[in-house]
Design an enzyme around this catalytic site. Sequence first.
Site, PDB file in Angstrom:
ATOM      1  N   CYS A  86      -4.640  34.353   8.435  1.00 59.16           N
ATOM      2  CA  CYS A  86      -4.404  34.904   7.106  1.00 59.16           C
ATOM      3  C   CYS A  86      -3.315  34.100   6.394  1.00 59.16           C
ATOM      4  O   CYS A  86      -2.237  33.885   6.945  1.00 59.16           O
ATOM      5  CB  CYS A  86      -3.990  36.361   7.265  1.00 59.16           C
ATOM      6  SG  CYS A  86      -3.191  37.085   5.851  1.00 59.16           S
ATOM      7  N   GLU A  87      -3.605  33.681   5.185  1.00 59.33           N
ATOM      8  CA  GLU A  87      -2.616  32.881   4.456  1.00 59.33           C
ATOM      9  C   GLU A  87      -1.460  33.727   3.934  1.00 59.33           C
ATOM     10  O   GLU A  87      -0.444  33.180   3.517  1.00 59.33           O
ATOM     11  CB  GLU A  87      -3.274  32.113   3.313  1.00 59.33           C
ATOM     12  CG  GLU A  87      -3.808  32.943   2.185  1.00 59.33           C
ATOM     13  CD  GLU A  87      -4.483  32.100   1.114  1.00 59.33           C
ATOM     14  OE1 GLU A  87      -4.331  32.462  -0.065  1.00 59.33           O
ATOM     15  OE2 GLU A  87      -5.146  31.106   1.438  1.00 59.33           O
ATOM     16  N   HIS A  88      -1.599  35.039   3.982  1.00 54.73           N
ATOM     17  CA  HIS A  88      -0.516  35.903   3.494  1.00 54.73           C
ATOM     18  C   HIS A  88       0.522  36.211   4.574  1.00 54.73           C
ATOM     19  O   HIS A  88       1.702  36.321   4.273  1.00 54.73           O
ATOM     20  CB  HIS A  88      -1.096  37.212   2.947  1.00 54.73           C
ATOM     21  CG  HIS A  88      -2.042  37.007   1.818  1.00 54.73           C
ATOM     22  ND1 HIS A  88      -3.199  37.739   1.659  1.00 54.73           N
ATOM     23  CD2 HIS A  88      -2.021  36.130   0.787  1.00 54.73           C
ATOM     24  CE1 HIS A  88      -3.839  37.330   0.586  1.00 54.73           C
ATOM     25  NE2 HIS A  88      -3.148  36.358   0.038  1.00 54.73           N
ATOM     26  N   HIS A  89       0.071  36.387   5.821  1.00 52.58           N
ATOM     27  CA  HIS A  89       0.991  36.763   6.897  1.00 52.58           C
ATOM     28  C   HIS A  89       0.940  35.813   8.092  1.00 52.58           C
ATOM     29  O   HIS A  89       1.640  36.017   9.068  1.00 52.58           O
ATOM     30  CB  HIS A  89       0.696  38.189   7.384  1.00 52.58           C
ATOM     31  CG  HIS A  89       0.792  39.210   6.304  1.00 52.58           C
ATOM     32  ND1 HIS A  89      -0.303  39.680   5.611  1.00 52.58           N
ATOM     33  CD2 HIS A  89       1.869  39.842   5.768  1.00 52.58           C
ATOM     34  CE1 HIS A  89       0.081  40.555   4.699  1.00 52.58           C
ATOM     35  NE2 HIS A  89       1.401  40.670   4.773  1.00 52.58           N
ATOM     36  N   GLN A 127     -10.553  35.896   3.663  1.00 55.64           N
ATOM     37  CA  GLN A 127     -11.952  35.932   4.085  1.00 55.64           C
ATOM     38  C   GLN A 127     -12.921  35.668   2.942  1.00 55.64           C
ATOM     39  O   GLN A 127     -13.945  35.000   3.128  1.00 55.64           O
ATOM     40  CB  GLN A 127     -12.261  37.281   4.744  1.00 55.64           C
ATOM     41  CG  GLN A 127     -13.654  37.346   5.348  1.00 55.64           C
ATOM     42  CD  GLN A 127     -13.868  38.598   6.156  1.00 55.64           C
ATOM     43  OE1 GLN A 127     -12.953  39.090   6.811  1.00 55.64           O
ATOM     44  NE2 GLN A 127     -15.073  39.126   6.126  1.00 55.64           N
ATOM     45  N   HIS A 155      -8.732  41.643  10.945  1.00 62.22           N
ATOM     46  CA  HIS A 155      -7.536  40.969  10.445  1.00 62.22           C
ATOM     47  C   HIS A 155      -6.312  41.540  11.143  1.00 62.22           C
ATOM     48  O   HIS A 155      -5.974  42.713  10.969  1.00 62.22           O
ATOM     49  CB  HIS A 155      -7.423  41.166   8.928  1.00 62.22           C
ATOM     50  CG  HIS A 155      -8.514  40.483   8.162  1.00 62.22           C
ATOM     51  ND1 HIS A 155      -8.265  39.455   7.293  1.00 62.22           N
ATOM     52  CD2 HIS A 155      -9.855  40.670   8.159  1.00 62.22           C
ATOM     53  CE1 HIS A 155      -9.411  39.032   6.765  1.00 62.22           C
ATOM     54  NE2 HIS A 155     -10.384  39.770   7.276  1.00 62.22           N
ATOM     55  N   CYS A 157      -3.330  41.003  10.532  1.00 64.31           N
ATOM     56  CA  CYS A 157      -2.274  41.390   9.591  1.00 64.31           C
ATOM     57  C   CYS A 157      -2.388  42.869   9.244  1.00 64.31           C
ATOM     58  O   CYS A 157      -1.427  43.481   8.774  1.00 64.31           O
ATOM     59  CB  CYS A 157      -2.325  40.537   8.324  1.00 64.31           C
ATOM     60  SG  CYS A 157      -3.888  40.634   7.430  1.00 64.31           S
TER      61      CYS A 157
END
Length: 198
Positions: A86-89, A127, A155, A157
Amino acid sequence: MSDDAKHRPVSREQAEEAVRTLLLWAGEDPKREGLLDTPKRVVKAYSDWFRGYDEDPAEYLRRTFEEVEGYDEMIVLRDIEFESHCEHHMAPIIGRAHVGYVPTDRVVGISKLARVVDGFARRFQVQEKLTAQIAHCIEDTLRPRGVGVVIDASHECMTTRGVHKRGVSMVTSQMLGSFREDPRTRSEFLRFVGVDRR
């Protein structure tokens, strides 16, 4: 991330130092025996997890086969397991991709479809973007009559932080060409991949 990737703005040593900084921030002692080699191990793991940045997934689709006796029906590769992040976490995304296309006059080796999935998955992702990238890569390179991609993934995250919900998966799809325009083609593909088979 290969060792000889010259376009990297950060050296291996700088990356390892960043890991030491994170260990300190977490409350650990990077000089503790069990953590001495952790920065090297993490950077090596990143080289594997994010090797997609050094690949052009479209390249896998350039070698095609035309001797298929006029075959022009749907081709589907189901249950392509993948791992992404995940590019956020920066937490893992683990799932399965289902890829289908209706060829025009050429087909590609099925392992190449799995390589396209991996090429995009081994990057920081969301995704929805991953699903679209796979579909558009196949469409742009093979020029088939239609492409369908469905991804079903969990996910970390969401399961290991935040709301802590386990057993939840997210399903995304991208339909192009005949998969979008013809309800029968879309229905046949979705039946083949059977995302409700669990």
